[in-house]
Design a protein around this motif. Structure first.
Motif, PDB file in Angstrom:
ATOM      1  N   ASP A 273       0.704  -1.386  -0.010  1.00 27.63           N
ATOM      2  CA  ASP A 273      -0.021  -0.111   0.127  1.00 27.63           C
ATOM      3  C   ASP A 273       0.859   1.324  -0.035  1.00 27.63           C
ATOM      4  O   ASP A 273       0.493   2.308  -0.374  1.00 27.63           O
ATOM      5  N   SER A 274       1.963   1.282   0.464  1.00 31.90           N
ATOM      6  CA  SER A 274       2.764   2.469   0.721  1.00 31.90           C
ATOM      7  C   SER A 274       4.317   1.984   0.564  1.00 31.90           C
ATOM      8  O   SER A 274       4.612   0.781   0.454  1.00 31.90           O
ATOM      9  N   THR A 275       5.058   3.238   0.283  1.00 33.05           N
ATOM     10  CA  THR A 275       6.580   2.950   0.168  1.00 33.05           C
ATOM     11  C   THR A 275       7.207   4.015   1.131  1.00 33.05           C
ATOM     12  O   THR A 275       6.895   5.059   1.188  1.00 33.05           O
ATOM     13  N   PRO A 276       8.264   3.501   1.837  1.00 32.61           N
ATOM     14  CA  PRO A 276       9.088   4.233   2.707  1.00 32.61           C
ATOM     15  C   PRO A 276       9.863   5.300   1.857  1.00 32.61           C
ATOM     16  O   PRO A 276      10.407   6.187   2.448  1.00 32.61           O
ATOM     17  N   ILE A 277       9.995   5.251   0.712  1.00 32.73           N
ATOM     18  CA  ILE A 277      10.726   6.327  -0.255  1.00 32.73           C
ATOM     19  C   ILE A 277       9.822   6.900  -1.241  1.00 32.73           C
ATOM     20  O   ILE A 277       9.696   6.444  -2.287  1.00 32.73           O
ATOM     21  N   ASP A 278       9.065   7.775  -0.788  1.00 29.26           N
ATOM     22  CA  ASP A 278       7.978   8.411  -1.600  1.00 29.26           C
ATOM     23  C   ASP A 278       8.323   9.808  -1.897  1.00 29.26           C
ATOM     24  O   ASP A 278       9.006  10.407  -0.942  1.00 29.26           O
ATOM     25  N   ALA A 279       8.323  10.278  -3.016  1.00 35.15           N
ATOM     26  CA  ALA A 279       8.872  11.690  -3.600  1.00 35.15           C
ATOM     27  C   ALA A 279       7.819  12.678  -3.369  1.00 35.15           C
ATOM     28  O   ALA A 279       7.931  13.707  -3.469  1.00 35.15           O
ATOM     29  N   ARG A 280       6.559  12.300  -3.044  1.00 36.43           N
ATOM     30  CA  ARG A 280       5.316  13.308  -2.712  1.00 36.43           C
ATOM     31  C   ARG A 280       5.886  14.521  -2.123  1.00 36.43           C
ATOM     32  O   ARG A 280       6.097  14.380  -0.949  1.00 36.43           O
ATOM     33  N   GLY A 281       5.716  15.756  -2.441  1.00 34.55           N
ATOM     34  CA  GLY A 281       5.886  16.866  -1.859  1.00 34.55           C
ATOM     35  C   GLY A 281       7.737  17.297  -1.699  1.00 34.55           C
ATOM     36  O   GLY A 281       7.783  18.273  -1.027  1.00 34.55           O
ATOM     37  N   LYS A 282       8.522  16.592  -2.213  1.00 37.15           N
ATOM     38  CA  LYS A 282       9.771  16.424  -1.873  1.00 37.15           C
ATOM     39  C   LYS A 282      10.511  17.167  -3.099  1.00 37.15           C
ATOM     40  O   LYS A 282      10.283  16.931  -4.223  1.00 37.15           O
ATOM     41  N   HIS A 283      11.911  17.677  -2.835  1.00 36.56           N
ATOM     42  CA  HIS A 283      12.733  18.172  -3.687  1.00 36.56           C
ATOM     43  C   HIS A 283      13.741  16.972  -3.930  1.00 36.56           C
ATOM     44  O   HIS A 283      14.319  16.660  -2.975  1.00 36.56           O
TER      45      HIS A 283
END
Length: 489
Positions: A273-283
């Motif tokens: 369901d999820s990933t510990p390395i998510d780019a959402r909202g990140k630079h």
């Protein structure tokens, strides 16, 4: 007879990619199916050269002028037969191969080369629409082969051997078959139902797939020797290249590319369901300018990154072939724009990271980079920093897409009594056999990280060697030698 004026009447044209605002909202393939008229026009551009250098550009030796002309005349059924004669998986290469055949196209000397890759994938798409027909062997050989690894090399060898009558079992440590095709390459480049349809054909041909089995741990080398008459090692070159010497490498937020791509693929597949390395909202900063870096770029866009910057330590390459440095028909070093690049982000060339900068609590907040020049002295790469060029760039997530260092050091190697060479891959003799009797190697585990078309070619060639080793009658096609390299100056 090909149309002698086809390349004069039609310009090179590819099907339009799905609109950027639409495609970054999902994970479907970037290219929609091309219309038959477009593909026929593009196939008509093939000149059917007296000496078709595209054959040499492709390690599989694909009969490109043959199936181009069959598409031109609308004979799709014969086209797939011609294509399958040399390539087990045109649906993979047509989507993923960078097409060295096009770099070697004679038309490319003075004009744009034929869209060989696009014609290839459309031939495969037509075959899939009609349904892949299994080709089981007419009679069993009584011999058995274990294939370790289910990437394109292992799968190509498995299919060749099964069709020759051998009992083949493919072992894969992941929970699904496909290797990097499955979990390393995003769906926007290849949707996974494409892999599943080919695997269904192979299963109907007698190939047995065992997932969740790590050879050397769950099953030993001695077990394989006892159960099988030959073993093929095709476990890839998955040891990611790292940069441990760079200050701040241990900060939270600095990851190898595959640590980002694999869980992203598993989410799309509905396996987590999820990933510990998510780019959402990140630079996001991606270090590396190749295919893997572009894959990370496309994933970051779809995850909703605030910004993405891709760094390359080499200078901005030219947009067209430099004839002196990269003469036709060799593979040219030119600027390659992938679909992900038109989706956003910035590319910076001629730079290298000097330090990963933290916030005092172990979290990445920026990178310190500098302009560099790269040259080779005696075959050794030397990177020189330009004085006074250092500056900081905001970064919450850094992805290292700087290549692979060879096959992983794993228990199966010591159990077979094998050691990696200086390139961290396995050597093979002229018959694709390792130093262990009856144990063969192919693909990236032998060649190092390379193109999918080379993996398939090596898998087919290793299968031919195994077939001969087993004393079976007849010969299987072997498109490349174990010491063969791509076209070069």
């Amino acid at each position: 007879m090909p149309d002698p004026n086809g390349f004069l009447r039609y310009e090179r044209q590819l099907p339009k990619r799905r609109p950027v605002p639409v495609r970054i909202m999902d994970w479907r393939e970037v290219y929609p199916p091309a219309g038959e008229e477009l593909i026929r026009d593009q196939a008509t551009r093939c000149m059917d050269c007296g000496i078709p250098f595209c054959h040499d550009g492709c390690p599989l030796g694909n009969r490109i002028p043959d199936w181009n002309d069959l598409v031109r005349t609308g004979n799709w059924e014969s086209a797939i037969e011609s294509l399958h004669a040399t390539n087990n998986f045109p649906e993979f290469t047509g989507r993923l191969c960078p097409a060295p055949c096009e770099a070697a196209c004679v038309l490319g000397i003075a004009d744009d080369p034929v869209t060989i890759k696009q014609v290839e994938v459309e031939i495969a798409n037509h075959a899939f629409e009609r349904g892949l027909v299994p080709q089981p062997a007419p009679a069993p050989s009584g011999k058995s082969v274990a294939v370790v690894g289910s990437g394109p090399a292992g799968l190509a060898a498995a299919q060749q051997l099964a069709r020759a009558g051998h009992a083949v079992t493919v072992y894969e440590r992941d929970d699904r078959i496909g290797g990097l095709l499955r979990y390393g390459i995003p769906d926007f480049k290849i949707e996974k139902h494409v892999i599943d349809e080919r695997l269904a054909q192979m299963a109907a041909e007698g190939v047995v797939f065992q997932t969740g089995v790590e050879v050397g741990v769950d099953i030993t080398a001695d077990d394989l020797r006892e159960r099988y008459d030959a073993v093929l090692l095709a476990a890839g070159a998955l040891a990611g290249r790292d940069t441990p010497q760079t200050p701040g490498r241990g900060l939270k937020g600095v990851h190898l590319a595959m640590e980002h791509l694999v869980p992203a693929n598993r989410i799309v597949a509905g396996l987590q369901d999820s990933t510990p390395i998510d780019a959402r909202g990140k630079h996001v900063v991606i270090i590396g300018g190749g295919d893997t870096g572009a894959d990370c770029l496309g994933v970051a866009h779809r995850q909703g990154a605030a910004s993405v910057t891709q760094l390359d330590q080499y200078p901005l390459p030219p947009e067209v072939r430099a004839g002196i440095r990269d003469p036709w028909p060799t593979w040219p070093m030119i600027l390659r724009n992938y679909a992900a690049h038109e989706e956003g982000g910035e590319r910076v060339f001629g730079v290298a990271v000097q330090e990963f900068v933290g916030d005092g609590d172990g979290n990445l907040v920026a990178i310190r980079l500098a302009d560099v020049s790269v040259r080779r002295v005696g075959g050794v790469r030397q990177v020189t920093v330009t004085p006074g060029s250092e500056r900081e760039l905001r970064a919450d997530l850094v992805l290292l897409a700087i290549g692979f260092e060879g096959t992983e050091d794993q228990p199966l190697l010591s159990q077979f009594g094998l050691t990696r060479n200086r390139r961290n891959v396995l050597d093979a003799d002229i018959n694709w056999q390792t130093d262990a009797e009856g144990v063969f190697v192919a693909g990236d585990m032998h060649k190092g990280a390379s193109l999918i078309v080379w993996a398939i070619a090596e898998g087919r060639s290793a299968a031919a060697a195994i077939h001969d080793y087993l004393g079976a009658s007849g010969e299987l096609p072997a498109p490349v030698r174990s010491d063969q390299q791509p076209l070069s100056v």
